[in-house]
Write a protein that holds these residues in place. Structure first.
Motif, PDB file in Angstrom:
ATOM      1  N   ALA A 485       1.035  -1.265   0.065  1.00 15.06           N
ATOM      2  CA  ALA A 485       0.358   0.079   0.416  1.00 15.06           C
ATOM      3  C   ALA A 485       0.904   1.296   0.396  1.00 15.06           C
ATOM      4  N   GLY A 486      -0.063   2.509  -0.651  1.00 16.45           N
ATOM      5  CA  GLY A 486       1.207   3.407  -0.316  1.00 16.45           C
ATOM      6  C   GLY A 486       0.241   4.553   0.538  1.00 16.45           C
ATOM      7  N   ARG A 487      -1.086   4.363   0.955  1.00 14.58           N
ATOM      8  CA  ARG A 487      -1.769   5.202   1.695  1.00 14.58           C
ATOM      9  C   ARG A 487      -2.753   4.090   2.552  1.00 14.58           C
ATOM     10  N   ILE A 488      -2.584   4.421   3.642  1.00 17.83           N
ATOM     11  CA  ILE A 488      -3.306   3.903   5.237  1.00 17.83           C
ATOM     12  C   ILE A 488      -4.291   4.775   5.690  1.00 17.83           C
ATOM     13  N   GLU A 489      -5.495   4.818   6.005  1.00 20.76           N
ATOM     14  CA  GLU A 489      -5.882   5.505   6.835  1.00 20.76           C
ATOM     15  C   GLU A 489      -6.882   4.284   8.332  1.00 20.76           C
ATOM     16  N   VAL A 490      -6.317   5.392   9.690  1.00 21.97           N
ATOM     17  CA  VAL A 490      -6.655   4.111  10.707  1.00 21.97           C
ATOM     18  C   VAL A 490      -7.431   5.085  11.604  1.00 21.97           C
ATOM     19  N   VAL A 491      -8.903   4.654  11.223  1.00 19.47           N
ATOM     20  CA  VAL A 491     -10.080   5.908  12.568  1.00 19.47           C
ATOM     21  C   VAL A 491      -9.767   4.621  13.881  1.00 19.47           C
ATOM     22  N   VAL A 492     -10.351   5.991  14.937  1.00 20.45           N
ATOM     23  CA  VAL A 492     -10.694   4.685  15.903  1.00 20.45           C
ATOM     24  C   VAL A 492     -12.164   5.566  16.750  1.00 20.45           C
ATOM     25  N   ASP A 493     -13.121   4.600  16.445  1.00 19.11           N
ATOM     26  CA  ASP A 493     -14.698   5.490  16.935  1.00 19.11           C
ATOM     27  C   ASP A 493     -15.386   5.500  18.241  1.00 19.11           C
ATOM     28  N   ALA A 494     -15.183   5.397  19.013  1.00 21.75           N
ATOM     29  CA  ALA A 494     -15.707   5.117  20.534  1.00 21.75           C
ATOM     30  C   ALA A 494     -16.980   5.100  20.193  1.00 21.75           C
ATOM     31  N   THR A 495     -17.588   5.058  19.171  1.00 29.74           N
ATOM     32  CA  THR A 495     -19.011   6.213  19.483  1.00 29.74           C
ATOM     33  C   THR A 495     -19.867   5.136  18.839  1.00 29.74           C
ATOM     34  N   ALA A 496     -19.283   4.352  18.051  1.00 31.98           N
ATOM     35  CA  ALA A 496     -20.153   3.027  17.490  1.00 31.98           C
ATOM     36  C   ALA A 496     -21.282   2.163  18.126  1.00 31.98           C
ATOM     37  N   LEU A 497     -22.535   1.832  17.300  1.00 26.64           N
ATOM     38  CA  LEU A 497     -23.239   0.725  17.815  1.00 26.64           C
ATOM     39  C   LEU A 497     -22.635  -0.752  17.531  1.00 26.64           C
ATOM     40  N   LEU A 498     -22.853  -1.382  17.765  1.00 26.77           N
ATOM     41  CA  LEU A 498     -22.753  -3.003  17.547  1.00 26.77           C
ATOM     42  C   LEU A 498     -24.414  -3.175  17.300  1.00 26.77           C
ATOM     43  N   PRO A 499     -24.592  -4.324  16.593  1.00 32.03           N
ATOM     44  CA  PRO A 499     -25.672  -4.563  16.055  1.00 32.03           C
ATOM     45  C   PRO A 499     -26.334  -5.093  16.879  1.00 32.03           C
ATOM     46  N   ASP A 500     -26.117  -5.978  18.297  1.00 29.38           N
ATOM     47  CA  ASP A 500     -26.928  -5.727  19.044  1.00 29.38           C
ATOM     48  C   ASP A 500     -27.965  -4.778  19.663  1.00 29.38           C
ATOM     49  N   GLY A 501     -27.376  -3.321  18.833  1.00 28.03           N
ATOM     50  CA  GLY A 501     -27.425  -2.224  19.836  1.00 28.03           C
ATOM     51  C   GLY A 501     -26.897  -1.468  21.188  1.00 28.03           C
TER      52      GLY A 501
END
Length: 560
Positions: A485-501
């Motif tokens: 790869a020549g470009r990599i993006e890392v995202v850490v999202d602590a506001t996510a909702l899992l499939p079970d809510g």
């Protein structure tokens, strides 16, 4: 109550020396049959069948004494249905039935008529109306291993003295066969434990992820001990022991659970003493522990050079037999080998970490002594050229270049400062993510971009955070080794909702590389999924960030 006798062949006239002599070839054949084969349980069954065939008995059984000699550890039978075998083979204290009376006696017991003569130690709780019965001890190297029991003959003939004589000879040969089978089984058992120790040592010294190595320890402990689960405990930051790895056939949420230091068993393990529990449900020390639902448990400390590195727990299902003395000894040796491998792996990682810090220090010196000095000299040359330039647009362009050089010098100085920071691991999840990204930038040749959303440091718990960092490390490593790869993006999202809510954290690593080929290896992706499932989450793949939709996106999510 024994079942009604099935029809059988008519018995010859018995009780004469000629009849005994006629059965000698049959005895020799029986002895040959008993001595064949090395499997212990199959040998016990063969002894029962051979004894019944030799004497014409309707029923035969062989009770194997436990290690303490107080009861039966195994009970094999011939001619009995399962319900009757369970009643006859149940020896609570060795005094309530006839078989229990034989447990404590090294000599044959032969009541003449069980319908009239009571057992020598009192009435039998499940007393059978068999007409004749005797029990012969089976000795292995002079010690009583168990007792061979025979009852009745076809058409009701009694077992006679000749039958007893033949069975005593057969019991002697059976003792030799059992001794050989036990030696063979013990050798195989030790070989399995040695192979398991080698696998654990190899995994720990392979230089891979520590969590994977601990998982290998748990898997091998479960497989070798025949336990329902394998659990590795490591010292927790606030005291007590934390569950660091679990191997079980079913999904569990116990990873990361801390057993407090007030727990009696934790205190014993931390003092270096092994703990053996016959039934977790009745032991008050396990009242609030994660193994309460199990039966016999073997808890072994992982000790090296007088230091307790953790603990190894092997619980069996409720109702199963306790661990034998041999299994305890082999388990203790396995734990010692695992502790040695852990120590060696820690030392190896310390050497690797020291090499990394030395390299970082060298890079920092080179940046300061060479790169910054050259950039500073270049900036001075540009400033001189700016003053001599006649055209305004040239002066403006050179001035912008000088400003960019100043910013670059400041960024390099910040990088030097970061490289020279102490080696203590930071506690915040955000900082640990940044450290992994910075470490990956060296082999990648560029620094992946990153973005944080939500309360990353305050909301995400330690078990989920540790597994997220391991998932990030695995993903960046795969991107370097396979993606090109020549470009990599890392995202850490602590506001996510899992499939079970449920609220949780989602890690997304996207690249513009070559993607995953159809026949490519999936071991890294399996590791990511296993880590996510161990803390109640999930993992998967998606398209990358290349302009044509190529590349790969790996997402990993778990509850807080």
């Amino acid at each position: 109550m024994l079942p009604a006798p099935p029809p059988g062949p008519p018995s010859p006239r018995e009780g004469t020396p000629a009849e005994l002599l006629a059965r000698v070839p049959k005895l020799l054949e029986a002895m040959r049959s008993v001595g064949s084969g090395l499997g212990l349980h199959s040998t016990l069954h063969r002894i029962c069948e051979t004894a019944a065939e030799l004497t014409g008995a309707r029923y035969a059984a062989l009770g194997v004494l436990d290690e303490d000699g107080d009861g039966l550890a195994d009970f094999v039978h011939h001619g009995l249905d399962e319900a009757t075998a369970r009643r006859v083979g149940h020896l609570p204290d060795g005094r309530k039935d006839l078989l229990g009376a034989l447990v404590h006696g090294p000599e044959p017991v032969r009541p003449t008529d069980l319908t009239r003569e009571p057992p020598p130690d009192g009435p039998c709780e499940h007393h059978s109306p068999a007409r004749s019965f005797f029990g012969v001890p089976v000795k292995v190297r002079g010690a009583v291993f168990g007792h061979l029991y025979l009852a009745d003959k076809y058409k009701g003939e009694p077992l006679n003295d000749h039958d007893l004589a033949l069975v005593r000879v057969l019991a002697t040969e059976a003792g030799t066969a059992i001794g050989n089978a036990r030696l063979h089984e013990a050798a195989q058992q030790r070989e399995r434990w040695i192979d398991g120790s080698v696998a654990v040592t190899t995994a720990l010294l392979a230089g891979g992820d520590t969590d994977d190595a601990l998982q290998e320890v748990a898997e091998q402990a479960r497989r070798l001990s025949g336990a329902a689960a394998g659990i590795v405990l490591l010292p927790a930051d606030g005291g007590g022991l934390e569950i660091a790895a679990v191997a079980a056939p079913h999904r569990t949420n116990s990873l990361g659970v801390v057993i407090p230091p007030e727990n009696g068993i934790v205190a014993e393990l931390l003092s270096g003493r092994p703990v053996f529990v016959d039934d977790a449900a009745t032991d008050p020390r396990l009242e609030a522990g994660p193994v309460r639902a199990y039966g016999p448990i073997m808890l072994l400390p992982l000790c090296r050079d007088g230091r307790v590195l953790g603990g190894l727990v092997m619980p069996r299902a409720r109702g199963e037999r306790p661990f034998t003395r041999t299994e305890r000894e082999l388990g203790d040796r396995f734990a010692s080998q695992a502790a040695l491998a852990l120590t060696m792996a820690d030392a190896q990682r310390d050497r690797e970490r020291l090499a990394v810090y030395e390299d970082r220090d060298r890079i920092a010196r080179d940046l300061h002594d060479l790169v910054i000095q050259r950039l500073f000299a270049t900036g001075m040359m540009l400033e001189s050229a700016q003053r001599r330039a006649a055209a305004p647009e040239v002066r403006d362009g050179v001035g912008e270049a000088v400003d960019e050089l100043d910013v670059t010098i400041q960024e390099i100085r910040s990088a030097i400062f970061a490289l020279q920071q102490p080696a203590e691991a930071p506690t915040g999840l955000r900082t640990r993510v940044l450290r992994e990204i910075s470490m990956a930038a060296v082999p990648l040749g560029f620094t992946p971009s990153h973005r944080f959303t939500g309360p990353v440091d305050t909301a995400v718990g330690d078990p989920t955070g540790r597994n997220l960092i391991a998932a990030l490390r695995e993903t960046l490593s795969n991107a370097f080794r396979h993606a090109r790869a020549g470009r990599i993006e890392v995202v850490v999202d602590a506001t996510a909702l899992l499939p079970d809510g449920r609220p949780g954290v989602r890690l997304t690593v996207s690249d513009d590389g070559v993607g995953i080929p159809a026949g490519g290896r999936r071991s890294g992706l399996h590791n990511l999924r296993r880590r996510a499932e161990s803390v109640g989450g999930a993992s998967g793949l998606g398209p990358g960030i290349a302009a044509d939709g190529g590349g790969t996106t790996v997402w990993w999510e778990a509850p807080y």
